[in-house]
Design a protein around this motif. Structure first.
Motif, mmCIF file in Angstrom:
data_model
loop_
_atom_site.group_PDB
_atom_site.id
_atom_site.type_symbol
_atom_site.label_atom_id
_atom_site.label_comp_id
_atom_site.label_asym_id
_atom_site.label_seq_id
_atom_site.Cartn_x
_atom_site.Cartn_y
_atom_site.Cartn_z
ATOM 1 N N PRO A 105 0.833 -1.208 0.000
ATOM 2 C CA PRO A 105 0.000 0.000 0.000
ATOM 3 C C PRO A 105 0.862 1.249 0.000
ATOM 4 O O PRO A 105 2.084 1.178 0.166
ATOM 5 C CB PRO A 105 -0.763 -0.126 1.317
ATOM 6 C CG PRO A 105 0.253 -0.757 2.231
ATOM 7 C CD PRO A 105 1.064 -1.710 1.368
ATOM 8 N N PHE A 108 0.105 3.303 5.958
ATOM 9 C CA PHE A 108 -0.519 2.481 6.997
ATOM 10 C C PHE A 108 -1.263 3.388 7.972
ATOM 11 O O PHE A 108 -1.024 4.613 8.002
ATOM 12 C CB PHE A 108 0.544 1.675 7.742
ATOM 13 C CG PHE A 108 1.430 0.858 6.848
ATOM 14 C CD1 PHE A 108 0.943 -0.270 6.209
ATOM 15 C CD2 PHE A 108 2.754 1.228 6.620
ATOM 16 C CE1 PHE A 108 1.749 -1.020 5.367
ATOM 17 C CE2 PHE A 108 3.564 0.490 5.788
ATOM 18 C CZ PHE A 108 3.059 -0.641 5.158
ATOM 19 N N PRO A 109 -2.146 2.836 8.807
ATOM 20 C CA PRO A 109 -2.921 3.671 9.733
ATOM 21 C C PRO A 109 -2.091 4.523 10.685
ATOM 22 O O PRO A 109 -2.623 5.472 11.263
ATOM 23 C CB PRO A 109 -3.768 2.649 10.499
ATOM 24 C CG PRO A 109 -3.935 1.509 9.536
ATOM 25 C CD PRO A 109 -2.620 1.429 8.815
ATOM 26 N N ASP A 122 -7.941 6.464 4.651
ATOM 27 C CA ASP A 122 -7.823 5.003 4.671
ATOM 28 C C ASP A 122 -7.703 4.369 3.293
ATOM 29 O O ASP A 122 -7.304 3.213 3.180
ATOM 30 C CB ASP A 122 -8.979 4.376 5.457
ATOM 31 C CG ASP A 122 -10.341 4.778 4.937
ATOM 32 O OD1 ASP A 122 -10.423 5.532 3.948
ATOM 33 O OD2 ASP A 122 -11.344 4.337 5.539
ATOM 34 N N THR A 124 -5.464 4.923 1.311
ATOM 35 C CA THR A 124 -4.036 4.724 1.077
ATOM 36 C C THR A 124 -3.514 3.444 1.733
ATOM 37 O O THR A 124 -2.347 3.099 1.537
ATOM 38 C CB THR A 124 -3.221 5.919 1.585
ATOM 39 O OG1 THR A 124 -3.320 6.019 3.010
ATOM 40 C CG2 THR A 124 -3.717 7.222 0.967
ATOM 41 N N TYR A 125 -4.350 2.746 2.478
ATOM 42 C CA TYR A 125 -3.919 1.514 3.137
ATOM 43 C C TYR A 125 -4.151 0.280 2.251
ATOM 44 O O TYR A 125 -3.804 -0.837 2.634
ATOM 45 C CB TYR A 125 -4.651 1.302 4.460
ATOM 46 C CG TYR A 125 -4.716 2.507 5.365
ATOM 47 C CD1 TYR A 125 -3.733 3.494 5.331
ATOM 48 C CD2 TYR A 125 -5.774 2.676 6.254
ATOM 49 C CE1 TYR A 125 -3.802 4.605 6.147
ATOM 50 C CE2 TYR A 125 -5.851 3.782 7.090
ATOM 51 C CZ TYR A 125 -4.865 4.749 7.024
ATOM 52 O OH TYR A 125 -4.949 5.853 7.837
ATOM 53 N N GLU A 126 -4.740 0.463 1.084
ATOM 54 C CA GLU A 126 -5.063 -0.656 0.193
ATOM 55 C C GLU A 126 -3.854 -0.998 -0.685
ATOM 56 O O GLU A 126 -3.271 -0.131 -1.326
ATOM 57 C CB GLU A 126 -6.254 -0.293 -0.688
ATOM 58 C CG GLU A 126 -7.532 -0.001 0.090
ATOM 59 C CD GLU A 126 -8.653 0.473 -0.808
ATOM 60 O OE1 GLU A 126 -8.482 0.428 -2.054
ATOM 61 O OE2 GLU A 126 -9.695 0.889 -0.283
#
Length: 295
Positions: A105, A108-109, A122, A124-126
């Motif tokens: 990704p 991260f969170p 969120d 961007t976390y994929e």
């Protein structure tokens, strides 16, 4: 637009306002400085896990290692012609540790604990071709082999050849970077026009200039005159965007950003990045001349 020589005005802006990385990139590309200086600047952003963080991509002020920051490091080394096996190997080990089937990704969170631009959420976390394809492409450009590069390359080819690509312009731009540098040239040349067609049809791609509006342009796909994808655009399309890019230079010698960074420090860092990119592109296409003879 600046009243003085545009090249020299940009150089002075970078000296005044840019961070060491962009100053070292400028020195390596235009002043004959060794590319080792770019590597030295990148070391300040490196973490013990081998990844890069600390806001190397300035829209999130997160110290933790993130794949997007690793991509900026790879891109910087490729532009400068720098090659540091220790840095590259450690970063690839980091990517391998966070990958699933080769894909990583953007972030991260952990970024939620730090100041960040509004678009860093969120999504961007994929894991996906953004940034996996760009990372793999830059590794091919650098000529650095690693098991993660092989896994990422398989992932990217599968996405390209099964048509499971995003409709979003940044992800498609990453795929074009991958196709620009992957060594299977016939395979890449076969697929690039279809990926570009999809990119041109996306909401944030500007085939014709839209001054002051954020979006990607032909100059993002072909940032230098020797880009393999220069031929996919007409001379008129390229020239129109070069005209617009040259006209966008501000009186202080730098170029503006068309989005809202999370801080004034971030804005200045981005202005250094986009100013270096503008000088590199305009010089490559013959619109700026290095030194006092600039146009």
């Amino acid at each position: 637009m600046t009243d003085e020589n545009p090249f020299l005005a940009a150089a002075r802006f970078l000296l005044r306002e840019a961070r060491p990385l962009e100053r070292r990139l400028f020195a390596a590309c235009f002043e004959g400085a060794p590319p080792d200086g770019v590597v030295d600047a990148l070391r300040a952003y490196r973490n013990a896990d081998g990844g890069f963080g600390h806001g190397l991509e300035p829209d999130k002020r997160c110290p933790a290692s993130l794949p997007i920051d690793v991509e900026i490091a790879f891109q910087s080394m490729a532009i400068a012609g720098a090659h540091d096996a220790q840095l590259l190997g450690g970063a690839c080990d980091f990517l391998a540790g966070v990958a699933v089937d080769g894909a990583v990704p953007l972030a991260f969170p952990v970024i939620e604990e730090f100041p960040r631009a509004a678009h860093w959420t969120d999504w961007t976390y994929e894991r996906g071709v953004n940034p996996t394809a760009g990372l793999a492409g830059h590794l091919w450009a650098l000529g650095f082999d690693h098991p993660w590069r092989a896994a990422a390359t398989r992932f990217c080819w599968d996405a390209v050849e099964t048509g499971t690509l995003p409709g979003e312009v940044h992800g498609l731009s990453e795929v074009m970077t991958f196709l620009a540098y992957v060594p299977e040239r016939d395979r890449a040349e076969k697929h690039a026009p279809a990926v570009l067609e999809r990119m041109v049809g996306s909401a944030m791609f500007q085939l014709t200039p839209k001054p002051g509006e954020y979006g990607l342009t032909p100059l993002h796909v072909a940032p230098t005159a020797d880009s393999p994808w220069r031929r996919l655009f007409s001379d008129g399309q390229i020239e129109a965007h070069l005209d617009q890019l040259a006209a966008a230079q501000l009186p202080d010698g730098g170029w503006p950003v068309a989005w809202e960074p999370p801080s004034e420090a971030s804005r200045l860092e981005w202005r250094g990045i986009v100013t270096f990119q503008a000088v590199r592109t305009l010089t490559s296409y013959g619109r700026l001349v290095h030194g006092e003879g600039g146009q």
